[in-house]
Motif scaffolding. Sequence first.
Motif, mmCIF file in Angstrom:
data_model
loop_
_atom_site.group_PDB
_atom_site.id
_atom_site.type_symbol
_atom_site.label_atom_id
_atom_site.label_comp_id
_atom_site.label_asym_id
_atom_site.label_seq_id
_atom_site.Cartn_x
_atom_site.Cartn_y
_atom_site.Cartn_z
ATOM 1 N N GLU A 378 0.818 -1.217 0.000
ATOM 2 C CA GLU A 378 0.000 0.000 0.000
ATOM 3 C C GLU A 378 0.851 1.266 0.000
ATOM 4 O OE1 GLU A 378 -4.275 0.928 2.046
ATOM 5 O OE2 GLU A 378 -2.714 -0.087 3.178
ATOM 6 N N ASP A 379 1.999 1.207 0.714
ATOM 7 C CA ASP A 379 2.858 2.393 0.769
ATOM 8 C C ASP A 379 3.844 2.442 -0.398
ATOM 9 O OD1 ASP A 379 4.056 0.171 1.737
ATOM 10 O OD2 ASP A 379 4.895 1.082 3.541
ATOM 11 N N LYS A 380 3.487 1.754 -1.520
ATOM 12 C CA LYS A 380 4.246 1.805 -2.768
ATOM 13 C C LYS A 380 5.652 1.188 -2.658
ATOM 14 C CE LYS A 380 1.379 4.032 -5.580
ATOM 15 N NZ LYS A 380 0.929 5.399 -5.436
ATOM 16 N N GLN A 381 5.868 0.389 -1.617
ATOM 17 C CA GLN A 381 7.138 -0.328 -1.500
ATOM 18 C C GLN A 381 7.065 -1.563 -2.390
ATOM 19 O OE1 GLN A 381 9.729 0.635 0.101
ATOM 20 N NE2 GLN A 381 9.346 1.123 2.248
ATOM 21 N N GLU A 390 7.128 -14.890 2.801
ATOM 22 C CA GLU A 390 7.523 -13.474 2.803
ATOM 23 C C GLU A 390 6.473 -12.574 2.155
ATOM 24 O OE1 GLU A 390 10.913 -13.705 0.315
ATOM 25 O OE2 GLU A 390 12.224 -14.500 1.877
ATOM 26 N N PHE A 391 5.415 -13.179 1.670
ATOM 27 C CA PHE A 391 4.381 -12.397 0.995
ATOM 28 C C PHE A 391 3.805 -11.397 1.988
ATOM 29 C CE2 PHE A 391 0.384 -11.772 -1.357
ATOM 30 C CZ PHE A 391 0.840 -11.826 -2.662
ATOM 31 N N PRO A 392 3.810 -10.086 1.655
ATOM 32 C CA PRO A 392 3.397 -9.093 2.645
ATOM 33 C C PRO A 392 1.948 -9.281 3.084
ATOM 34 C CG PRO A 392 4.355 -8.051 0.703
ATOM 35 C CD PRO A 392 4.194 -9.492 0.378
ATOM 36 N N GLU A 393 1.718 -9.024 4.377
ATOM 37 C CA GLU A 393 0.346 -9.046 4.888
ATOM 38 C C GLU A 393 -0.293 -7.707 4.541
ATOM 39 O OE1 GLU A 393 -0.758 -11.751 6.617
ATOM 40 O OE2 GLU A 393 1.207 -12.738 6.563
ATOM 41 N N GLY A 394 -1.589 -7.668 4.674
ATOM 42 C CA GLY A 394 -2.263 -6.383 4.488
ATOM 43 C C GLY A 394 -2.568 -6.093 3.035
ATOM 44 N N LYS A 395 -2.918 -4.841 2.778
ATOM 45 C CA LYS A 395 -3.405 -4.494 1.451
ATOM 46 C C LYS A 395 -2.255 -4.464 0.443
ATOM 47 C CE LYS A 395 -6.374 -0.952 -0.611
ATOM 48 N NZ LYS A 395 -6.793 -1.568 -1.791
ATOM 49 N N ILE A 396 -2.547 -4.987 -0.743
ATOM 50 C CA ILE A 396 -1.534 -5.063 -1.783
ATOM 51 C C ILE A 396 -2.035 -4.353 -3.023
ATOM 52 C CG2 ILE A 396 -0.626 -6.742 -3.446
ATOM 53 C CD1 ILE A 396 -0.212 -8.475 -0.808
ATOM 54 N N GLU A 398 -0.392 -4.344 -6.116
ATOM 55 C CA GLU A 398 -0.103 -5.000 -7.392
ATOM 56 C C GLU A 398 0.881 -6.143 -7.156
ATOM 57 O OE1 GLU A 398 0.466 -2.331 -10.960
ATOM 58 O OE2 GLU A 398 2.468 -3.220 -10.818
ATOM 59 N N VAL A 399 0.691 -7.244 -7.888
ATOM 60 C CA VAL A 399 1.680 -8.326 -7.873
ATOM 61 C C VAL A 399 2.105 -8.581 -9.318
ATOM 62 C CG1 VAL A 399 2.213 -10.676 -7.170
ATOM 63 C CG2 VAL A 399 0.462 -9.404 -5.946
ATOM 64 N N ARG A 400 3.419 -8.644 -9.536
ATOM 65 C CA ARG A 400 3.926 -8.950 -10.883
ATOM 66 C C ARG A 400 4.598 -10.303 -10.860
ATOM 67 N NH1 ARG A 400 3.858 -3.963 -13.466
ATOM 68 N NH2 ARG A 400 5.042 -4.709 -15.241
ATOM 69 N N GLU A 401 4.402 -11.056 -11.939
ATOM 70 C CA GLU A 401 5.014 -12.382 -12.012
ATOM 71 C C GLU A 401 5.843 -12.498 -13.292
ATOM 72 O OE1 GLU A 401 2.217 -15.551 -12.513
ATOM 73 O OE2 GLU A 401 0.979 -14.423 -13.928
ATOM 74 N N PRO A 402 6.922 -13.300 -13.258
ATOM 75 C CA PRO A 402 7.772 -13.466 -14.443
ATOM 76 C C PRO A 402 7.070 -14.268 -15.541
ATOM 77 C CG PRO A 402 8.526 -14.900 -12.674
ATOM 78 C CD PRO A 402 7.432 -14.061 -12.099
ATOM 79 N N MET A 403 7.352 -13.898 -16.783
ATOM 80 C CA MET A 403 6.733 -14.554 -17.932
ATOM 81 C C MET A 403 7.809 -15.239 -18.778
ATOM 82 S SD MET A 403 3.546 -13.815 -17.639
ATOM 83 C CE MET A 403 2.800 -14.082 -19.255
ATOM 84 N N VAL A 404 7.411 -16.210 -19.564
ATOM 85 C CA VAL A 404 8.337 -16.825 -20.511
ATOM 86 C C VAL A 404 7.677 -16.867 -21.877
ATOM 87 C CG1 VAL A 404 9.349 -18.302 -18.746
ATOM 88 C CG2 VAL A 404 7.514 -19.203 -20.180
ATOM 89 N N SER A 405 8.509 -16.888 -22.927
ATOM 90 C CA SER A 405 7.938 -17.219 -24.217
ATOM 91 C C SER A 405 8.377 -18.632 -24.548
ATOM 92 C CB SER A 405 8.335 -16.219 -25.295
ATOM 93 O OG SER A 405 9.701 -16.013 -25.291
ATOM 94 N N ALA A 406 7.390 -19.437 -24.894
ATOM 95 C CA ALA A 406 7.626 -20.863 -25.099
ATOM 96 C C ALA A 406 7.392 -21.235 -26.555
ATOM 97 C CB ALA A 406 6.684 -21.670 -24.208
ATOM 98 N N THR A 407 8.227 -22.146 -27.036
ATOM 99 C CA THR A 407 8.040 -22.720 -28.362
ATOM 100 C C THR A 407 7.709 -24.192 -28.173
ATOM 101 O OG1 THR A 407 9.833 -21.314 -29.118
ATOM 102 C CG2 THR A 407 9.153 -23.069 -30.605
ATOM 103 N N ILE A 408 6.601 -24.615 -28.759
ATOM 104 C CA ILE A 408 6.220 -26.024 -28.659
ATOM 105 C C ILE A 408 6.136 -26.588 -30.067
ATOM 106 C CG2 ILE A 408 4.408 -27.638 -27.950
ATOM 107 C CD1 ILE A 408 3.579 -25.419 -25.889
#
Length: 596
Positions: A378-381, A390-396, A398-408
């Motif tokens: 919430e405090d933009k940290q 370690e996931f912060p408690e309280g209001k969040i 935004e959460v960002r997650e890593p992406m991959v590009s895959a070739t199948i």
Amino acid sequence: TDPAIIRNFCIIAHIDHGKSTLADRMLQATGVVQPREMKAQYLDRMDIERERGITIKSQAVRMPWEVDGQAYALNMIDTPGHVDFTYEVSRSLAACEGAILLVDAAQGIEAQTLANLYMAMENDLTIIPVLNKIDLPAAQPDKYAEELASLIGGEPEDVLRVSGKTGEGVEALLDQIVRELPRPVGEANAPARAMIFDSVYDSYRGVVTYVRVVDGKLEPRERIQMMSTLASHELLEIGVSSPEPTPTKGLGVGEVGYLITGVKDVRQSKVGDTVTNLKKPAEQQLAGYEEPKPMVFSGLYPIDGSDYPTLRDALDKLQLNDAALVYEPETSVALGFGFRVGFLGLLHLEIIRERLEREFGLDLISTAPNVIYEVMTEDKQIVQVTNPSEFPEGKILEVREPMVSATILAPSEYVGAIMELCQNRRGQMGGMDYLSEDRVEMRYRLPLAEIVFDFFDQLKSRTRGYASLDWKADGEQVADLVKVDVLLQGDQVDAFSAITHKDKAYSYGVMMTQKLRELIPRQQFEVPIQAAIGSRIIARENIRAIRKDVLAKCYGGDISRKRKLIEKQKEGKKRMKTVGRVEVPQEAFIAALSST
Ligand code: GDP
Ligand code: MG
């Protein structure tokens, strides 16, 4: 050596298409290894690699070869063969002027071949397409020669055909390398610049660093500098592998070889870094340097708590040879003292785990692997989360997650099944191409977290083993992610917390609570098992209480049986962990963590 007679090449191939076998055959054909010294797959040094048939550490070998009466020096650079090691592959390719694109004549092109081919093309390498295993009755060289020719341009007749097994075609291939690949070019009089494409820890000699000289010259006894860290070292020895290390008077433009400075840790000799001369340093380092970046994290805990110091020493040792391995101590209420360890990918994790167990005799529990999340509070940290606890408690915010590009790559009849799988895993399709009538290339952008688990296994089982997969990191995205906790009698069990997409939180909660109900023995009192997001309960199970003492059962029975039972209970106690008031057998933790 005059750069005009040097040829630097690597072999790119999908796993099992025969790269190591062909490399061995070349060593024989050029006479650098005598047939009687030949042990299978000379270049694959580690046992685990040999057993799994994969090459992790690349190396370079110099081979003499004569064409039309002129002597040449061929440097073969062996690239690692698994998706987890993409960066190392890219540096090996960058050290070459050309690549042999090796394809199994009974299998055709696979995802890894394609991914590595694209990388070779980005590096402007000259490609020599080659079909291998033509001795196999199931080989279809005509069909796949066409596939290859249409992929890279050129005529099907120009695709070479070899057998690493019988040696057929290998000499013609060596001739072709000399004729088709460009000679290396560089500034002989400029300050030295050499690119590190591999570095390997050797317990006798310290770190052995493999380099490709681009400009200038490196000579023994001079002081060199690593351009990314500015650390300087004395060059104790410099030479070429042929295939045993042979010291030389130096390495000049286009040459490939090794150097030894006495450093004891591969992180002082990083893949992709530029080596220059300390007294006369180059102004700019070579392009393409990247810090190794762990992508997948898991907690590693000794099953026997007294093994903790052994585990720490073992990790210290493995790290000497593995710049991508990172770890820090962590404690878990449920599992005790252990380490949070970062890996390049799941195979890397498996290899490290296996080495810890095999070479150091450790029994380990590993927690479910997870990726790095960036959480904005919430405090933009911004908090980097490598462990669900370690996931912060309280209001969040935004959460960002890593992406991959895959070739199948797969036979076209499986397109539907693959699309369904990728959609389940929150993938977005980037495109689809037919390589031939019955083989299709599909490109997806997917969250890394969705493929680190069992994606590859699922892909294989939905395509009867015919699909192949390659992936590389591709930025990140904002996603609706939450932390699911598991509670026993109201106490949180940290080892079972997980970060999942909101839509999958419920099924994770139900699965874990059900599993634990089956795994945890009944206690003297009722034990509620809950799954929760914050304070909201999303799933619940109950373990009913037992009233009677176990001993009551054998009341009046014979004494020795009773004693045995007491002994057995004591044994069990040792391996119990207490969470709040609840006693949980160690096995329950292992079982609950193993199949998630
Ligand atoms: P890599 O994973 O690309 O290094 O592949 P390997 O060299 O380890 O070979 C994989 C498997 O294919 C091994 O069982 C080899 O014995 C086999 N193999 C390699 N080359 C040939 C070949 O030309 N003919 C046949 N019949 N088998 C081969
Ligand atoms: Mg191999």
